[in-house]
Design an enzyme around this catalytic site. Sequence first.
Site, short mmCIF file in Angstrom:
data_model
loop_
_atom_site.label_atom_id
_atom_site.label_comp_id
_atom_site.label_asym_id
_atom_site.label_seq_id
_atom_site.Cartn_x
_atom_site.Cartn_y
_atom_site.Cartn_z
NE ARG A 131 12.81 -0.78 -1.45
CZ ARG A 131 13.72 -1.10 -0.80
NH1 ARG A 131 14.89 -0.80 -1.11
NH2 ARG A 131 13.55 -1.60 0.24
CE LYS A 161 4.95 4.81 0.98
NZ LYS A 161 6.29 4.31 0.71
CG HIS A 174 -0.34 -15.08 6.89
ND1 HIS A 174 -0.73 -15.62 5.75
CD2 HIS A 174 0.74 -15.54 7.43
CE1 HIS A 174 -0.01 -16.34 5.37
NE2 HIS A 174 1.04 -16.65 6.26
N PRO A 221 0.90 -1.02 0.08
CG PRO A 221 -0.14 -1.23 1.95
CD PRO A 221 0.56 -2.10 1.07
CD GLU A 222 3.23 2.93 -4.11
OE1 GLU A 222 3.61 4.10 -4.41
OE2 GLU A 222 3.78 1.82 -4.73
NE ARG A 237 6.03 -9.90 1.84
CZ ARG A 237 6.38 -9.57 0.60
NH1 ARG A 237 7.47 -9.06 0.35
NH2 ARG A 237 5.32 -9.35 -0.30
NE ARG A 294 19.92 14.83 -1.29
CZ ARG A 294 19.14 14.18 -0.39
NH1 ARG A 294 18.44 15.22 0.38
NH2 ARG A 294 19.08 13.00 0.12
#
Length: 267
Positions: A257, A57, A91, A2-3, A110, A151
């Site tokens: 990623r 989040k 779970h 989920p974002e 997880r 940056r």
Amino acid sequence: MPELPEVQTIIDGVTTELMGKEIRSLDCFHPGTVIRDPELPEEVFPAEFISSRRRGKYIILNFSGDLSVIVHLRMTGKLVADSSQEGPVNHERACFMLSGSSKLRFIDIRTFGKIILCKTKNLGKFMPDLGMEPLADEFDARYLEKILKNRKAPIKTLMLDQKLIAGLGNIYVNEILYRSKLNPTVPGGEIPLSKLKILAKETKEVLREAISKNGTSISDFRNVDNKTGEFQKFLRVYQKETCPKGHPVSRIKQAQRSTYFCPVCQK
DNA sequence: CAATGATCCTGTCCGC
DNA sequence: TGCGGACAGGATCATT
């Protein structure tokens, strides 16, 4: 995973479930999932639901008695309303027992997800420093210019940094960069203001579109692939072989990623 | 301070 | 059929 749009959708659902109810107790089935503010009194329940909000989040729930509950779902966390009386399901890491004999189960394969109980006045101590909300009016090219100045890290990595922008995850960053025609490997500080304007605009647009579709990327990321309908149509590069223009999509690793991008469309 | 890398965790998938 | 390894990734901590 989920974002921001998925978290917003979950908050909407949880708020409906909690409205007018109180938490009677909290059962824990997995050590480490629930974290408790040491300043909280021994007994915090029952606690009446007052309000909910999102920050990045993070789900923040406010209750009577100076109690707040912070929930972070990380990758596989889910909050499932369920009035069945059956014990913990597979779970299930924790479970809020609500008035009206309903339950709010925290299911997390997880086990990276966290539930924090803290005094509302201590919220600041339990929340990390987060950057600006990307849907805020103040989130614009000037803000991006400020946080990206000097940056050298790739823009993809910087956009995932919650201290800079709160709420973006891997899927949406890939999609935002594609729509902005920005190469994910470009150092953040080298992007001209004209492109930052587009980046700010596309960030909002992608998020708004996803929210309007109720954050359809909910459910396991494995399923994202198989999903038919809205979300599948929504994705333009993430886990795609070709971009909408038919160019082959490249897949690289950035900061451990997967990054998906079109080398032709994203210069 | 900035950048990078390891770590946590479990289910799924792929190749042999 | 079974097994090992790769992979998915948000946040945190350690290192350079």
